[in-house]
Design a protein around this motif. Structure first.
Motif, PDB file in Angstrom:
ATOM      1  N   ASN B 105       9.253  -4.651  17.220  1.00 43.80           N
ATOM      2  CA  ASN B 105      10.144  -4.783  15.321  1.00 43.80           C
ATOM      3  C   ASN B 105      10.462  -3.296  15.723  1.00 43.80           C
ATOM      4  OD1 ASN B 105      11.984  -4.253  13.699  1.00 43.80           O
ATOM      5  ND2 ASN B 105      11.230  -6.340  13.191  1.00 43.80           N
ATOM      6  N   PHE B 108      10.672  -0.652  12.248  1.00 42.26           N
ATOM      7  CA  PHE B 108       9.752  -0.727  11.287  1.00 42.26           C
ATOM      8  C   PHE B 108       8.779   0.572  11.807  1.00 42.26           C
ATOM      9  CE2 PHE B 108      11.486  -4.200   9.978  1.00 42.26           C
ATOM     10  CZ  PHE B 108      11.810  -4.324   8.433  1.00 42.26           C
ATOM     11  N   ASP B 112       3.528  -0.635   9.745  1.00 42.05           N
ATOM     12  CA  ASP B 112       3.116  -1.298   9.063  1.00 42.05           C
ATOM     13  C   ASP B 112       3.517  -3.273   9.486  1.00 42.05           C
ATOM     14  OD1 ASP B 112       4.566  -0.821   7.092  1.00 42.05           O
ATOM     15  OD2 ASP B 112       7.002  -1.102   6.746  1.00 42.05           O
ATOM     16  N   GLN B 113       3.891  -2.451  10.806  1.00 40.31           N
ATOM     17  CA  GLN B 113       3.514  -4.119  11.494  1.00 40.31           C
ATOM     18  C   GLN B 113       2.067  -4.568  11.910  1.00 40.31           C
ATOM     19  OE1 GLN B 113       6.532  -4.399  14.962  1.00 40.31           O
ATOM     20  NE2 GLN B 113       7.811  -2.169  14.329  1.00 40.31           N
ATOM     21  N   ASP B 116       0.787  -5.489   8.852  1.00 34.21           N
ATOM     22  CA  ASP B 116       0.905  -7.016   8.581  1.00 34.21           C
ATOM     23  C   ASP B 116       0.482  -8.380   9.072  1.00 34.21           C
ATOM     24  OD1 ASP B 116       2.503  -6.621   6.145  1.00 34.21           O
ATOM     25  OD2 ASP B 116       4.456  -6.549   7.362  1.00 34.21           O
ATOM     26  N   VAL B 117      -0.173  -8.100  10.173  1.00 33.05           N
ATOM     27  CA  VAL B 117      -0.598  -8.537  11.260  1.00 33.05           C
ATOM     28  C   VAL B 117      -2.096  -8.262  10.412  1.00 33.05           C
ATOM     29  CG1 VAL B 117      -1.592  -9.278  14.076  1.00 33.05           C
ATOM     30  CG2 VAL B 117       0.474  -8.679  13.517  1.00 33.05           C
ATOM     31  N   ARG B 130      -4.061  -3.206   1.456  1.00 32.03           N
ATOM     32  CA  ARG B 130      -3.215  -2.339   2.043  1.00 32.03           C
ATOM     33  C   ARG B 130      -4.486  -1.130   2.580  1.00 32.03           C
ATOM     34  NH1 ARG B 130       1.763  -4.918   3.080  1.00 32.03           N
ATOM     35  NH2 ARG B 130       2.673  -3.256   4.672  1.00 32.03           N
ATOM     36  N   TYR B 156       7.608   5.815  14.777  1.00 29.66           N
ATOM     37  CA  TYR B 156       8.912   4.367  14.718  1.00 29.66           C
ATOM     38  C   TYR B 156       8.153   3.745  16.782  1.00 29.66           C
ATOM     39  CZ  TYR B 156      10.610   4.335  10.512  1.00 29.66           C
ATOM     40  OH  TYR B 156      11.316   4.553   9.262  1.00 29.66           O
TER      41      TYR B 156
END
Lengths: 335, 325
Positions: B105, B108, B112-113, B116-117, B130, B156
Motif C-alpha cells: 500500500n 502507509f 505499519d503494514q 498490522d499483519v 504493538r 514508505y
C-alpha cells in the motif's frame, strides 16, 4: 516543506495582482453612473463632479488603479461611495459570518459525503447505492437558493423547528466578539444557550449550501474507493488476514480520500463565491449579502473588495489542499 | 507424513459476457509438510486461480465453485465462514504475488503494514502488543536481508527498489509463521539478477521454517532449481505431477515433453528449438475429453474422453491415455 510553501506563496502573488487588475477594470467599465447615484437624485452637475473629485474618480483609470494597489498594501480597500465607510471595515465585519457558513457547509459535506461514498462503494449496485445515486443527481442539479427556499418552507414555516432567517435573534445579545464566528465565540464565552441559538440559525443555510458539494464528494469518494478496492495491495492485505474493517477504514480510505481532496478544495472556493444567493435567501449578514446590496446600488469598491477577498481565499484553499495531499500521499511530499 | 493441503476434484466456472468458462476442470493436488511444489503452465491455465482458491480469494461471482473440496489441515476451505477463513489467512497460509510495486500500500509506512499483519496473525493465538509486533517486524525485515531493518520500518514503499519491496512482501507473508506459503510468480516482475537473490532467500526461509510451498510459475528452470515436486497444468487440468526428478527427467505427458523441448540449452543448434503448434483452447467451449488433444501429436480416438490420472511410478501421476497402456 518550508521551501515548497514559500515557492507556492510566491506564485500566488502574480495571480492575486492579475485578479485585482481584472476586477478593477471590469468594475469600472460596468454600465451606469454610480457617482450620480451616490450624489442623490436632485444633485446638480457641479455636485456630481464634487463627489467624483472627492473619491478621485476624475483621475485617469491607471492612476486610480495605482493608488488602489498602494492602498491594498496598507490594507486599505477604498471607501464605499454610498455609505462612505471604509470597505476594509465592512469586510472585517461581514467575512466571519460567511466563513462560518462556508466552514459549516463544508463540514457537513465532508463529514457525510466521505463515509457515504465509502459505504456506497462497498454496497455497489445494491439498493443504498441506487438510492444515493438518484439523490446525488437531484442534489447536484438543484439550485442552492431554491433548495434554501424549500428548507425554509419545510423546517421553518411548516414544522417550525428552526428559525427562518438571520444569524442571531435581534432581541438578544450575541456573545462578545472574539473570532467573529458566533458558534465559537459562544463556546469561548461558555454560553451554551447562545451556542444552541447560533447553531439553529446556521443549520438551514449551511444545509442548503452543503448538499451539492456533499453529493459530489460522495460520488467522487465512491469512484475512488472502487478504484482502490481493485488494487493489488488490497488483495495482499486480504490474503494476509487483515480484517475487512481494518482494510476498508485504514488502508483503503486513506488512498481514496487523497483522490477526493482536490474536489473538496475546489468546492471550498466555489462555496465562497456561491454564498451570495444563499445569504440573500436567508438574510445572512455575510459578504455575499454585502456584495448583493453593493451591486444593486452600483457601489463598486465593496464589489471589488469582496471579489478580491473571495479570490484570495480560493487561492489559499487550493494551497492548503496541496499541503494536505502531501500529508495523505507520501509520494507527492516535496523534500 | 500427513497431508497439509489436499485439493480434490476442484471445478471452477468463471462467468463472462459470453457464458461460463470452465477454467478449473478437476484439480487434484496434495501437498505435505516440507514439500516445495512448483505449479507450472502457460498464462490462463488456471495456476493462479488454484493458488487463490486455497485462501478462497477468488471473487464469487463472477467465479463459481462447481465441485470439489480444498482441505487445509483436514478442514474444507470452501465450506468455511468468512471469519474462519481470516484465521487461516496470514497465520496458516502466507501469500506473495507477482508485482512488488503494486502489492504494498503506497500510502502507509511498511512498518505499519507489517505490524498490522503480525497483529492480525497473533489475534487468534497469543495476543501481542504493538511494540512487540514492531520488534517482530524489524526482525523479519532483517531476516529477509534488508539493511538497517529497524530504521527502515518508517519508510514508505516508494523508498525501496523492486527487489527490496519483494523482500518486504516476503517478510509480510512470513511474519505470521504460516505452514503453507503460496507464491504466485514472485520473481517474474524482477530483474534476472534480483530473481536469483529472491529465490535464494525463499529457499533459505523454507529450509529454516520447514513450511510447505506452492510456487506458481511459468518457468521450468525455477522449478528445477527450487522445488521438490512439480505439477504441470494445461487449460484447467493438472496433466502431470510428481517429484521434480521424475517429471523433468522422464516426462510422460506429451505437453510436459513439449514444454521441456521448448527450453533452449547450450546443446541445441540455432533454429532447432521446438515450439508447440496451435494455441490454448477456448475455455467457453473446451474440447471434449483431453483438452490438449487438438495440439497433441499422439492424439487418438480414446482422447475424446477425459483421461483419468494414473500413477506411473511412486508419486508420479500422469493424465494421458499413453500412460494407461
Amino acid at each position: 516543506m518550508i521551501r515548497f510553501l514559500l515557492r507556492r506563496l510566491l506564485l500566488t502573488v502574480p495571480v492575486l495582482v492579475g485578479l485585482t487588475a481584472l476586477v478593477f477594470i471590469i468594475g469600472r467599465m460596468l454600465p451606469g453612473d454610480p457617482v450620480a447615484l451616490a450624489a442623490g437624485p436632485n444633485a446638480s452637475a457641479a455636485e456630481i463632479a464634487d463627489v467624483a473629485r472627492e473619491f478621485g474618480l476624475d483621475r485617469p483609470l491607471l492612476t486610480q488603479y495605482g493608488s488602489y494597489l498602494s492602498g491594498l498594501m496598507r490594507g486599505d480597500f477604498g471607501v464605499s461611495i454610498f455609505t462612505r465607510r471604509p470597505v476594509a471595515e465592512d469586510l472585517a465585519a461581514f467575512l466571519p459570518a460567511t466563513l462560518e457558513l462556508v466552514f459549516a457547509a463544508m463540514f457537513i459535506a465532508v463529514a457525510i459525503g466521505l463515509p457515504m461514498g465509502l459505504a456506497t462503494a462497498v454496497w455497489r449496485d445494491r439498493w443504498p447505492d441506487a438510492v444515493s445515486r438518484v439523490a446525488a443527481l437531484g442534489a447536484i442539479s438543484m439550485p442552492r437558493f431554491f433548495l434554501g427556499l424549500l428548507l425554509q418552507l419545510g423546517f421553518a414555516m411548516w414544522l417550525g423547528w428552526l428559525p427562518l432567517s438571520g444569524r442571531f435573534p435581534i432581541t438578544e445579545d450575541p456573545p462578545p466578539w472574539v473570532t467573529g464566528f458566533l458558534t465559537i465565540d459562544a463556546l469561548v464565552a461558555g454560553d451554551g444557550y447562545a451556542f444552541g441559538v447560533a447553531c439553529q440559525h446556521l443549520l438551514l443555510p449551511a444545509l442548503a449550501m452543503s448538499l451539492s458539494p456533499l453529493a459530489t464528494i460522495m460520488r467522487m469518494m465512491r469512484a475512488s474507493t472502487l478504484e482502490v478496492l481493485q488494487q493489488d495491495y488490497v488483495l495482499t492485505e486480504r490474503a494476509l488476514g487483515l480484517s475487512r474493517s481494518l482494510i476498508l477504514f485504514k488502508y483503503v480510505s486513506r488512498n481514496a480520500v487523497a483522490a477526493t481532496l482536490t474536489v473538496i478544495g475546489l468546492y471550498f472556493g466555489w462555496l465562497l463565491g456561491g454564498t451570495v444567493l444563499v445569504e440573500t435567501v436567508f438574510d445572512w449578514p455575510g459578504i455575499g449579502l454585502y456584495a448583493t446590496k453593493s451591486v444593486v446600488s452600483q457601489d463598486f469598491m465593496p464589489v471589488i473588495g469582496v471579489t478580491l477577498v473571495i479570490g484570495t481565499i480560493f487561492v489559499f484553499a487550493n494551497l492548503l489542499v496541496d499541503v494536505m495531499q502531501g500529508l495523505v500521499n507520501p509520494r507527492v511530499r516535496v523534500e | 507424513m500427513t497431508a497439509l493441503l489436499e485439493i480434490e476434484g476442484l471445478h471452477l466456472g468463471m462467468q463472462s459476457f459470453d457464458g461460463e468458462a470452465h477454467v478449473l476442470n478437476g484439480i487434484d493436488l496434495t501437498i505435505r509438510r516440507g514439500e516445495v511444489w512448483g505449479v507450472v503452465g502457460e498464462t490462463g491455465c488456471g495456476k493462479s486461480l488454484t493458488g487463490l482458491s486455497v485462501s478462497r480469494l477468488v471473487p464469487t461471482p463472477p467465479a463459481r465453485y462447481r465441485a470439489g473440496r480444498i482441505l487445509f489441515e483436514g478442514q474444507d476451505v470452501l465450506a468455511m465462514p468468512e471469519g474462519e477463513l481470516r484465521k487461516l489467512r496470514g497465520r496458516h497460509i502466507g501469500m506473495i504475488f507477482q508485482d512488488p510495486t503494486t502489492n504494498l500500500n503506497p500510502s502507509f509506512r511498511i512498518g505499519d503494514q507489517l505490524v498490522d499483519v503480525a497483529l492480525a496473525a497473533a489475534r487468534h493465538s497469543e495476543r501481542i502488543t504493538r511494540a512487540a509486533a514492531r520488534d517482530l517486524a524489524a526482525r523479519m525485515l532483517d531476516k529477509v536481508g534488508i539493511p538497517n531493518a529497524a530504521s527502515r520500518l518508517d519508510d514508505y514503499p516508494h523508498q525501496f527498489s523492486g527487489g527490496m519491496r519483494q523482500r518486504v512482501l516476503i517478510a509480510m507473508a512470513l511474519i505470521g509463521r504460516p505452514s503453507l506459503l503460496i507464491a504466485d510468480e514472485p520473481t517474474t516482475a524482477l530483474d534476472v539478477s534480483v530473481q536469483a537473490q529472491v529465490l535464494a532467500l525463499l529457499k533459505g526461509m523454507v529450509a529454516e521454517t520447514g513450511m510447505a510451498v506452492m510456487l506458481i510459475t511459468h518457468n521450468l528452470g525455477v522449478v528445477a532449481q527450487s522445488c521438490t515436486h512439480v505439477a504441470v497444468m494445461y487449460a484447467g487440468n493438472i496433466v502431470e505431477s510428481g517429484r521434480v526428478a521424475q517429471v523433468i527427467r522422464a516426462p510422460r505427458h506429451p505437453y510436459t515433453q513439449a514444454l521441456l523441448a521448448a527450453i533452449p540449452t547450450r546443446h541445441v543448434a540455432r533454429g532447432a528449438l521446438q515450439g508447440l503448434a496451435g494455441s490454448v483452447p477456448d475455455l467457453l467451449a473446451p474440447p471434449p475429453g483431453c483438452r490438449f488433444a487438438p495440439r497433441c501429436a499422439h492424439a487418438r480416438a480414446a482422447c475424446a474422453v477425459l483421461p483419468a490420472s494414473v500413477t506411473v511410478e511412486e508419486g508420479h501421476r500422469v493424465a494421458c491415455v499413453l500412460a494407461h497402456a
